[in-house]
Design an enzyme around this catalytic site. Sequence first.
Site, PDB file in Angstrom:
ATOM      1  N   SER A 131      42.872  34.059  42.080  1.00 20.46           N
ATOM      2  CA  SER A 131      42.184  35.138  41.354  1.00 20.46           C
ATOM      3  C   SER A 131      40.698  35.059  41.650  1.00 20.46           C
ATOM      4  CB  SER A 131      42.399  34.954  39.849  1.00 20.46           C
ATOM      5  OG  SER A 131      41.588  35.850  39.115  1.00 20.46           O
ATOM      6  N   TYR A 144      41.145  30.662  31.399  1.00 19.08           N
ATOM      7  CA  TYR A 144      41.718  31.243  32.625  1.00 19.08           C
ATOM      8  C   TYR A 144      40.867  30.859  33.837  1.00 19.08           C
ATOM      9  CZ  TYR A 144      43.813  34.720  35.738  1.00 19.08           C
ATOM     10  OH  TYR A 144      44.454  35.341  36.787  1.00 19.08           O
TER      11      TYR A 144
HETATM   12  C1  8X3 Z   1      42.763  38.633  37.347  1.00 20.34           C
HETATM   13  C2  8X3 Z   1      41.369  39.060  37.609  1.00 20.34           C
HETATM   14  O1  8X3 Z   1      39.013  39.463  36.695  1.00 20.34           O
HETATM   15  O2  8X3 Z   1      40.818  39.541  35.076  1.00 20.34           O
HETATM   16  O3  8X3 Z   1      43.102  37.411  37.884  1.00 20.34           O
HETATM   17  O4  8X3 Z   1      40.103  37.436  35.986  1.00 20.34           O
HETATM   18  S1  8X3 Z   1      40.293  38.838  36.272  1.00 20.34           S
END
Ligand code: 8X3
Length: 244
Positions: A131, A144
């Site tokens: 990502s 994340y």
């Molecule tokens: C997804 C992209 O920008 O929401 O992996 O992290 S973001």
Amino acid sequence: MSQRTAVVTGASSGIGAASARALASQGWNVVLGARRVDRLEALAAEIGGAAHHLDVTDPASTAEFCAQVETCHLLVNNAGGALGVSSIAESDDAEWLRMFEMNVMSTLRMTRGLLPKLIASGDGQVITIGSIAARESYRGGGGYNAAKHAVASLTRVLRIEMLGLPVRVSEIDPGMVATEFSVVRFGGDQERADSVYAGMTPLTAEDIAETVTWIASRPSHVNIDQVLMMPRDQSSAQVVNRTS
Ligand code: 8X3
């Protein structure tokens, strides 16, 4: 050449399903893994692959899935996701641990589980869906960002450790892609998820799948290490044009 086998995790929807379809259309035998077996079986019936239940956050499920894979030339580590946008100050341990299970431990266990078969294939490949969150940090990205940075580190270490062995290692880092990603991140809140892509044109799952098949179809001496893929409307994690 005999048919080659690709394993795709998180194959019931989004980038996983699109990658499975694209690989099958290029002649791959595809083994699909995900929790939603009804969707998987429908996809397997459509593209001619095999479908097995897989919960990548469960070591026993992962081991059982890997044992059912007879041969493996390509592993697409796609399963993963984000939960919430809590600040560090307000972060929730359970949410962080879940994101590490979904993204990091899942990639580790799947890769480790299939590595003997990838090596034995004589021309194996691991393609991990990372990502933009693996390259940049952003407000509310805490768990994340940390998890995807860890996935990227794992991938780069694997690349080093596979030198001299017949296994290529690649990572695709997408920016904004219109899938169920934001619906999951916001706990099923479709309106909030839709607002993420308001006024801009995101990438599609098929755009990422095309890159998966492109990487998978390079000659075996070519390793595509990392691909950063963004919509034209996005130049970095939080810089987005919303006039389209
Ligand atoms: C997804 C992209 O920008 O929401 O992996 O992290 S973001």
